[in-house]
Design a protein around this motif. Structure first.
Motif, PDB file in Angstrom:
ATOM      1  N   VAL A  45     -28.950  71.593  13.183  1.00  0.00           N
ATOM      2  CA  VAL A  45     -29.857  71.312  14.290  1.00  0.00           C
ATOM      3  C   VAL A  45     -31.288  71.330  13.793  1.00  0.00           C
ATOM      4  O   VAL A  45     -31.628  72.029  12.830  1.00  0.00           O
ATOM      5  N   ALA A  55     -33.566  74.174  19.723  1.00  0.00           N
ATOM      6  CA  ALA A  55     -32.569  73.821  18.713  1.00  0.00           C
ATOM      7  C   ALA A  55     -31.958  75.070  18.089  1.00  0.00           C
ATOM      8  O   ALA A  55     -30.744  75.160  17.880  1.00  0.00           O
ATOM      9  N   PHE A  58     -29.529  76.644  20.410  1.00  0.00           N
ATOM     10  CA  PHE A  58     -28.298  75.859  20.442  1.00  0.00           C
ATOM     11  C   PHE A  58     -27.433  76.179  19.226  1.00  0.00           C
ATOM     12  O   PHE A  58     -26.211  76.371  19.348  1.00  0.00           O
ATOM     13  N   PHE A  89     -33.543  67.595  18.381  1.00  0.00           N
ATOM     14  CA  PHE A  89     -34.178  67.706  19.696  1.00  0.00           C
ATOM     15  C   PHE A  89     -35.595  67.169  19.556  1.00  0.00           C
ATOM     16  O   PHE A  89     -36.416  67.753  18.843  1.00  0.00           O
ATOM     17  N   ILE A 115     -31.205  64.268  21.107  1.00  0.00           N
ATOM     18  CA  ILE A 115     -31.498  64.610  22.494  1.00  0.00           C
ATOM     19  C   ILE A 115     -32.972  64.306  22.695  1.00  0.00           C
ATOM     20  O   ILE A 115     -33.834  64.893  22.029  1.00  0.00           O
ATOM     21  N   SER A 178     -28.283  71.950  26.838  1.00  0.00           N
ATOM     22  CA  SER A 178     -27.580  72.541  25.701  1.00  0.00           C
ATOM     23  C   SER A 178     -26.738  73.734  26.124  1.00  0.00           C
ATOM     24  O   SER A 178     -25.619  73.924  25.642  1.00  0.00           O
ATOM     25  N   ASP A 179     -27.230  74.540  27.049  1.00  0.00           N
ATOM     26  CA  ASP A 179     -26.435  75.668  27.543  1.00  0.00           C
ATOM     27  C   ASP A 179     -25.229  75.183  28.344  1.00  0.00           C
ATOM     28  O   ASP A 179     -24.130  75.751  28.250  1.00  0.00           O
TER      29      ASP A 179
END
Length: 204
Positions: A45, A55, A58, A89, A115, A178-179
Motif C-alpha cells: 500500500v 494506506a 489499511f 490511495f 483508490i 477501506s474499513d
C-alpha cells in the motif's frame, strides 16, 4: 468563538456528503477491486500525506485478517514481484511520488490498484483496478503535482468548504471505504474477531 454546535454541523455536512456519494461508487469496481486483493500473493500500500496514513491503517487491517501486507517505503518491505498487488490511495492521482510508485509497479509486473477521485489521472491511466470515490471535477487548469505545492495552493477538491482545501472529503471517504472492505473480506475469508485479536500487536 465557535461552539460545539458548529463542530456538529460540520460533522453532519461531512457525513451527509459521504453518504450521498457512497451510492455513486460502482459496485463492479468494488467487486473487481476485492477480487484483486483476494488473489494477490502480497499486498503493498502507498499514499502521501493523510492519504498515506489511511494506506497504513489499511495495511495494518489486512495483516490483522491474515493477508500479507506491506507499506511501500518501509525498511522491512520486501521486493515486489509479479503476482503482487500495489494499492495506491491518491485523491488527485497526480502526486509525483505516487506516480513513480505506479510506474514502478507496472514495470515490475505487479497489479496496480487505485483508490481516487479522478480516474482520468496519471495513475488512473496506469491502474488495472480503480475504485473512484466521486468528487467535483477539477477546474480547467493543471494542478501542480508536487504534494507540498498542492497542499499550500488548495489543489485538493471536495464538495464542501472550508474543508475542500485539505482534501477532507476524499480522505474521510477512503477511510470508510477501506474499513468497510476489511469487514467484507473478513466475511469472505471466514475470519472471526478471535483470529484478528491474536494478530494485534503485543510489543508496544
Amino acid at each position: 468563538m465557535s461552539g460545539c454546535g458548529d463542530v456538529k454541523m460540520n460533522m453532519r455536512t461531512m457525513t451527509d456528503e459521504i453518504s450521498r456519494r457512497i451510492e455513486e461508487i460502482s459496485d463492479d469496481e468494488i467487486s473487481s477491486f476485492t477480487s484483486s486483493i483476494l488473489t494477490a500473493r502480497r499486498i503493498y500500500v502507498a499514499g502521501a500525506g493523510r492519504s498515506g496514513l489511511i494506506a497504513r491503517a489499511f495495511a495494518m487491517r489486512l495483516m490483522h485478517i491474515g493477508l500479507e501486507s506491506y507499506v511501500v517505503g518501509e525498511t522491512v518491505t520486501p521486493a515486489m514481484e509479479p503476482g503482487d498487488a500495489v494499492v495506491v490511495f491518491s485523491g488527485t492521482g497526480e502526486t509525483n511520488s505516487m506516480v513513480d510508485i505506479a510506474e514502478s509497479t507496472k514495470a515490475l509486473g505487479g497489479t496496480l490498484c487505485l483508490i481516487t477521485s479522478h480516474r482520468g489521472s496519471s495513475i488512473g491511466k496506469l491502474a488495472d483496478y480503480i475504485v473512484e470515490i466521486p468528487s467535483e471535477p477539477p477546474e480547467d487548469r493543471e494542478w501542480p503535482n508536487t504534494f507540498e505545492v498542492r497542499q499550500l495552493t488548495g489543489g485538493y477538491k471536495s464538495l464542501f468548504q472550508p474543508l475542500a482545501a485539505i482534501g477532507t472529503f476524499f480522505e474521510t471517504a477512503a477511510m470508510i471505504f477501506s474499513d468497510a472492505l476489511i469487514a467484507d473480506l473478513m466475511d469472505i475469508r471466514k475470519c472471526g474477531i478471535e483470529e484478528v485479536m491474536k494478530r494485534l500487536s503485543n510489543i508496544q
